[in-house]
Design an enzyme around this catalytic site. Sequence first.
Site, PDB file in Angstrom:
ATOM      1  N   LYS A 237      -7.927   9.775  -7.246  1.00 52.42           N
ATOM      2  CA  LYS A 237      -9.285   9.300  -7.520  1.00 52.42           C
ATOM      3  C   LYS A 237      -9.688   9.529  -8.970  1.00 52.42           C
ATOM      4  CE  LYS A 237     -11.181   8.805  -2.983  1.00 52.42           C
ATOM      5  NZ  LYS A 237     -12.059   9.292  -1.924  1.00 52.42           N
ATOM      6  N   ARG A 271      -6.603  13.019   3.037  1.00 46.85           N
ATOM      7  CA  ARG A 271      -6.251  11.590   3.055  1.00 46.85           C
ATOM      8  C   ARG A 271      -5.515  11.291   1.762  1.00 46.85           C
ATOM      9  NH1 ARG A 271      -8.405   6.842   1.301  1.00 46.85           N
ATOM     10  NH2 ARG A 271      -8.246   5.055   2.693  1.00 46.85           N
TER      11      ARG A 271
HETATM   12  N1  HH2 Z   1     -11.681   7.194   0.212  1.00 41.61           N
HETATM   13  C1  HH2 Z   1     -11.367   5.878   0.151  1.00 41.61           C
HETATM   14  C2  HH2 Z   1     -11.347   5.087   1.315  1.00 41.61           C
HETATM   15  N2  HH2 Z   1     -11.617   5.638   2.523  1.00 41.61           N
HETATM   16  N3  HH2 Z   1     -12.156   7.505   3.832  1.00 41.61           N
HETATM   17  C3  HH2 Z   1     -12.457   8.807   3.930  1.00 41.61           C
HETATM   18  N4  HH2 Z   1     -12.714   9.351   5.124  1.00 41.61           N
HETATM   19  N5  HH2 Z   1     -12.514   9.616   2.825  1.00 41.61           N
HETATM   20  C4  HH2 Z   1     -12.272   9.133   1.571  1.00 41.61           C
HETATM   21  O1  HH2 Z   1     -12.367   9.913   0.595  1.00 41.61           O
HETATM   22  C5  HH2 Z   1     -11.948   7.752   1.437  1.00 41.61           C
HETATM   23  C6  HH2 Z   1     -11.911   6.955   2.617  1.00 41.61           C
HETATM   24  C7  HH2 Z   1     -11.049   5.265  -1.159  1.00 41.61           C
HETATM   25  O2  HH2 Z   1      -9.664   5.316  -1.422  1.00 41.61           O
HETATM   26  P1  HH2 Z   1      -8.650   4.115  -1.176  1.00 41.61           P
HETATM   27  O3  HH2 Z   1      -8.655   3.690   0.256  1.00 41.61           O
HETATM   28  O4  HH2 Z   1      -7.337   4.513  -1.711  1.00 41.61           O
HETATM   29  O5  HH2 Z   1      -9.193   2.951  -2.102  1.00 41.61           O
HETATM   30  P2  HH2 Z   1     -10.001   1.609  -1.834  1.00 41.61           P
HETATM   31  O6  HH2 Z   1     -11.359   1.955  -1.301  1.00 41.61           O
HETATM   32  O7  HH2 Z   1     -10.055   0.972  -3.197  1.00 41.61           O
HETATM   33  O8  HH2 Z   1      -9.229   0.790  -0.835  1.00 41.61           O
END
Ligand code: HH2
Length: 299
Positions: A237, A271
Amino acid sequence: MTAPQQSGTGRPAFPLAWGPGGLDTGGRPLVMAVLNVTPDSFYDGGRWVDPAAAVERGLQMLDDGADMVDVGGESTRPGSHPVDSSEELERVVPVIEALHRRAPEALISVDTNKAEVADAALDAGAAVINDISGLTFDPSMAALAARRDAGLVLMHIRRRPAEMQRDPAYADVVEDVAAFLTDALSRALAAGVDEERIALDPGIGFGKTLEHNLALINRLDRLHRLGRPVLAGLSRKSFIGALLGNEPGARLAGSLGAAVAAAVHGAHLLRVHDVKETVEALKVAEAIAAGTAPDSGER
Ligand code: HH2
């Protein structure tokens, strides 16, 4: 009430009824593997849009030691806009269905804030709903989770992803996030969700400055008072980029440092995008915290 057991790093263990046997939150933090079937996620966007490639990736992450796979069809990175539920369904359902068919015992969550998508994902084989809005975006989500007996992640967010990074401000970020999650938990319980199916997440990067993120990770243990396991998403992040001056692709070492720190400060689940590396880092951190190897014999 009996005192919860402590892990090596001093986390209280809370029962978590996800999947047939439930998850053990008393050892090293459990690993939720990120599988984004999106064109635009901030790190893995575009890599797994082909459903067959996504399924292979999911199986690989399970082989690498993931305790569960989190399938997402909508990026919620800062500045992002929602996709239609029909588009999100088309992205996630075939992947969940195929992953469930190939690995029927694997625990799958769906990263969605839409009840319609969650419902179809549960039909396809998911058992947990990961709602980044903490039940605030879709008024039908709580009732759905209760009716379907689903696991549920309640995450803190401030505003919507499109505007969440515009001047985030809190009176006291740790207490404000704890209050939001207390409220979300009460709403889930009032709707009939079994308490043992719920985990809580401070939402690192979701409407927070660098200082807010650091304070929340440092005080993950504050959320233990809510009586539920704590999940944190730190992997690659932007707070890591802010500390190191690098891009998502160069944030593996920073992510591992963050994962170990979060384990020490109270995370029960992490995660992550990089499963094998994170599992190894956590195993070493946990053994040192416990002062003993999980199995006997010196190496
Ligand atoms: N962060 C993201 C997405 N979902 N869910 C939970 N529970 N906690 C988190 O910190 C979280 C989440 C963002 O990361 P990522 O899925 O890699 O990216 P994007 O939203 O661009 O798909």
